[in-house]
Design a protein around this motif. Sequence first.
Motif, PDB file in Angstrom:
ATOM      1  N   GLY A   1     -15.728   2.272   7.778  1.00 41.71           N
ATOM      2  CA  GLY A   1     -14.832   3.250   7.382  1.00 41.71           C
ATOM      3  C   GLY A   1     -14.057   3.857   8.713  1.00 41.71           C
ATOM      4  N   HIS A   2     -14.949   4.070   9.665  1.00 46.65           N
ATOM      5  CA  HIS A   2     -14.304   4.675  10.959  1.00 46.65           C
ATOM      6  C   HIS A   2     -13.567   3.314  11.724  1.00 46.65           C
ATOM      7  N   ILE A   3     -14.245   2.471  11.743  1.00 45.62           N
ATOM      8  CA  ILE A   3     -13.313   1.167  12.438  1.00 45.62           C
ATOM      9  C   ILE A   3     -11.965   0.970  11.518  1.00 45.62           C
ATOM     10  N   TYR A   4     -12.009   0.891  10.257  1.00 45.39           N
ATOM     11  CA  TYR A   4     -10.754   0.777   9.477  1.00 45.39           C
ATOM     12  C   TYR A   4      -9.640   1.830   9.721  1.00 45.39           C
ATOM     13  N   VAL A   5     -10.009   3.100   9.998  1.00 43.76           N
ATOM     14  CA  VAL A   5      -8.714   4.017  10.363  1.00 43.76           C
ATOM     15  C   VAL A   5      -8.720   3.892  11.844  1.00 43.76           C
ATOM     16  N   ASN A   6      -9.144   3.253  12.753  1.00 44.84           N
ATOM     17  CA  ASN A   6      -9.286   2.971  14.218  1.00 44.84           C
ATOM     18  C   ASN A   6      -9.773   4.107  14.886  1.00 44.84           C
ATOM     19  N   ASP A   7     -10.896   4.565  14.386  1.00 46.91           N
ATOM     20  CA  ASP A   7     -11.548   5.769  14.973  1.00 46.91           C
ATOM     21  C   ASP A   7     -12.718   5.247  15.810  1.00 46.91           C
ATOM     22  N   ILE A   8     -12.839   4.502  16.707  1.00 49.35           N
ATOM     23  CA  ILE A   8     -13.739   3.825  17.437  1.00 49.35           C
ATOM     24  C   ILE A   8     -14.583   4.765  18.017  1.00 49.35           C
ATOM     25  N   ASN A   9     -14.202   5.864  18.540  1.00 49.73           N
ATOM     26  CA  ASN A   9     -15.119   6.791  19.086  1.00 49.73           C
ATOM     27  C   ASN A   9     -16.158   7.358  18.051  1.00 49.73           C
ATOM     28  N   SER A  10     -15.560   7.852  16.904  1.00 47.72           N
ATOM     29  CA  SER A  10     -16.655   8.105  15.944  1.00 47.72           C
ATOM     30  C   SER A  10     -17.527   7.006  15.584  1.00 47.72           C
ATOM     31  N   ALA A  11     -17.046   5.721  15.437  1.00 51.39           N
ATOM     32  CA  ALA A  11     -18.082   4.640  15.040  1.00 51.39           C
ATOM     33  C   ALA A  11     -18.858   4.499  16.096  1.00 51.39           C
TER      34      ALA A  11
ATOM     35  N   ASN B   1     -22.061 -12.995   7.470  1.00 50.86           N
ATOM     36  CA  ASN B   1     -21.769 -13.299   5.850  1.00 50.86           C
ATOM     37  C   ASN B   1     -22.132 -11.947   4.939  1.00 50.86           C
ATOM     38  N   TRP B   2     -20.791 -11.163   5.037  1.00 51.90           N
ATOM     39  CA  TRP B   2     -21.010  -9.696   4.526  1.00 51.90           C
ATOM     40  C   TRP B   2     -21.447  -9.580   3.080  1.00 51.90           C
ATOM     41  N   THR B   3     -22.038  -8.765   2.464  1.00 54.65           N
ATOM     42  CA  THR B   3     -22.586  -8.417   1.248  1.00 54.65           C
ATOM     43  C   THR B   3     -21.334  -8.240   0.369  1.00 54.65           C
ATOM     44  N   SER B   4     -21.285  -8.236  -1.094  1.00 59.14           N
ATOM     45  CA  SER B   4     -20.294  -7.925  -1.765  1.00 59.14           C
ATOM     46  C   SER B   4     -19.865  -6.591  -1.704  1.00 59.14           C
ATOM     47  N   GLU B   5     -20.942  -5.910  -1.444  1.00 60.02           N
ATOM     48  CA  GLU B   5     -20.454  -4.320  -1.438  1.00 60.02           C
ATOM     49  C   GLU B   5     -19.457  -3.853  -0.382  1.00 60.02           C
ATOM     50  N   VAL B   6     -19.381  -4.834   1.042  1.00 59.36           N
ATOM     51  CA  VAL B   6     -18.701  -4.319   1.925  1.00 59.36           C
ATOM     52  C   VAL B   6     -17.638  -5.371   2.116  1.00 59.36           C
ATOM     53  N   LYS B   7     -17.620  -6.510   1.613  1.00 58.36           N
ATOM     54  CA  LYS B   7     -16.773  -7.740   1.763  1.00 58.36           C
ATOM     55  C   LYS B   7     -15.327  -7.258   1.792  1.00 58.36           C
ATOM     56  N   GLY B   8     -14.949  -6.299   0.610  1.00 56.78           N
ATOM     57  CA  GLY B   8     -13.935  -6.153   0.324  1.00 56.78           C
ATOM     58  C   GLY B   8     -13.193  -5.355   1.510  1.00 56.78           C
ATOM     59  N   LEU B   9     -13.914  -4.240   2.105  1.00 55.03           N
ATOM     60  CA  LEU B   9     -13.474  -3.378   3.082  1.00 55.03           C
ATOM     61  C   LEU B   9     -13.203  -4.272   4.467  1.00 55.03           C
ATOM     62  N   VAL B  10     -14.272  -5.152   4.760  1.00 57.73           N
ATOM     63  CA  VAL B  10     -14.083  -6.060   5.818  1.00 57.73           C
ATOM     64  C   VAL B  10     -12.724  -6.956   5.840  1.00 57.73           C
ATOM     65  N   THR B  11     -12.498  -7.506   4.615  1.00 56.24           N
ATOM     66  CA  THR B  11     -11.408  -8.297   4.163  1.00 56.24           C
ATOM     67  C   THR B  11      -9.966  -7.403   4.552  1.00 56.24           C
ATOM     68  N   ALA B  12     -10.275  -6.334   3.989  1.00 53.95           N
ATOM     69  CA  ALA B  12      -8.867  -5.398   4.320  1.00 53.95           C
ATOM     70  C   ALA B  12      -8.666  -4.883   5.651  1.00 53.95           C
ATOM     71  N   PHE B  13      -9.784  -4.667   6.176  1.00 52.54           N
ATOM     72  CA  PHE B  13      -9.448  -4.455   7.861  1.00 52.54           C
ATOM     73  C   PHE B  13      -9.130  -5.485   8.516  1.00 52.54           C
ATOM     74  N   SER B  14      -9.668  -6.999   8.112  1.00 52.46           N
ATOM     75  CA  SER B  14      -9.214  -8.071   9.041  1.00 52.46           C
ATOM     76  C   SER B  14      -7.520  -8.133   8.686  1.00 52.46           C
ATOM     77  N   GLU B  15      -6.952  -8.198   7.429  1.00 49.63           N
ATOM     78  CA  GLU B  15      -5.823  -8.153   7.303  1.00 49.63           C
ATOM     79  C   GLU B  15      -4.686  -7.081   7.949  1.00 49.63           C
ATOM     80  N   LEU B  16      -5.369  -5.983   8.141  1.00 52.32           N
ATOM     81  CA  LEU B  16      -4.795  -4.928   8.601  1.00 52.32           C
ATOM     82  C   LEU B  16      -4.632  -5.169  10.292  1.00 52.32           C
ATOM     83  N   TYR B  17      -5.834  -5.514  10.736  1.00 54.69           N
ATOM     84  CA  TYR B  17      -5.769  -5.896  12.177  1.00 54.69           C
ATOM     85  C   TYR B  17      -4.992  -7.046  12.614  1.00 54.69           C
TER      86      TYR B  17
END
Length: 197
Positions: A48-58, A102-118
């Motif tokens: 969640g922190h990585i998604y909003v580019n808050d690496i310090n909080s992560a 190999n991400w779990t189904s619970e986080v796969k959507g978040l990782v995919t969305a971050f990947s596209e954003l990145y």
Amino acid sequence: MDFTPLKSALESKAYQNIADICDELMLKVSAQGVEFQDEWPYTIHILGHIYVNDINSARFLWKTIPPVVKDNQPEVAAAWKIGQELWVRNYAGVHEAIRGFNWTSEVKGLVTAFSELYTKKMFQLLLSGYSTISVGDTALFLGMNEEDASNYALQRGWTVDSVSRMLTVKKQPIVTEQKLDPSKLQRLTEYVFHLEH
């Protein structure tokens, strides 16, 4: 522990809210003095922190995670691997860290969305920083093979020299919108009127 707001955000793909929701929940639970280290969704929280580019909080969150969790939950370490690569600006490493687990189904959507954003962010970086760039370097920044990177750039108006394998960046036209301020127009009219009379 009630993770309903977090589950709702994940289901509605409101990934930009994940870090704030997790931070708030963590504060509430901590204030109650509840032990939660095994149940806490550390992977989602870090991502969640990585998604909003808050690496310090992560990074801070990673440092507070108990060692037993880091040792027993490889997905938590995989999420932080993305953060580490972002921290050192290893653009290709970010993509490798995303694909390297190999991400779990619970986080796969978040990782995919971050990947596209990145990928979009990296493309904008290339767009603003280069007039020409090799297909290989473009592939490295975008985390793609050379053919996919070429196609990605071509679809966005770039051109490729097939001999030199160089891409020519198509700069986007800068659109500026001028706003007419009625008070300024009134003052200008009065000034011109004063000069003429």
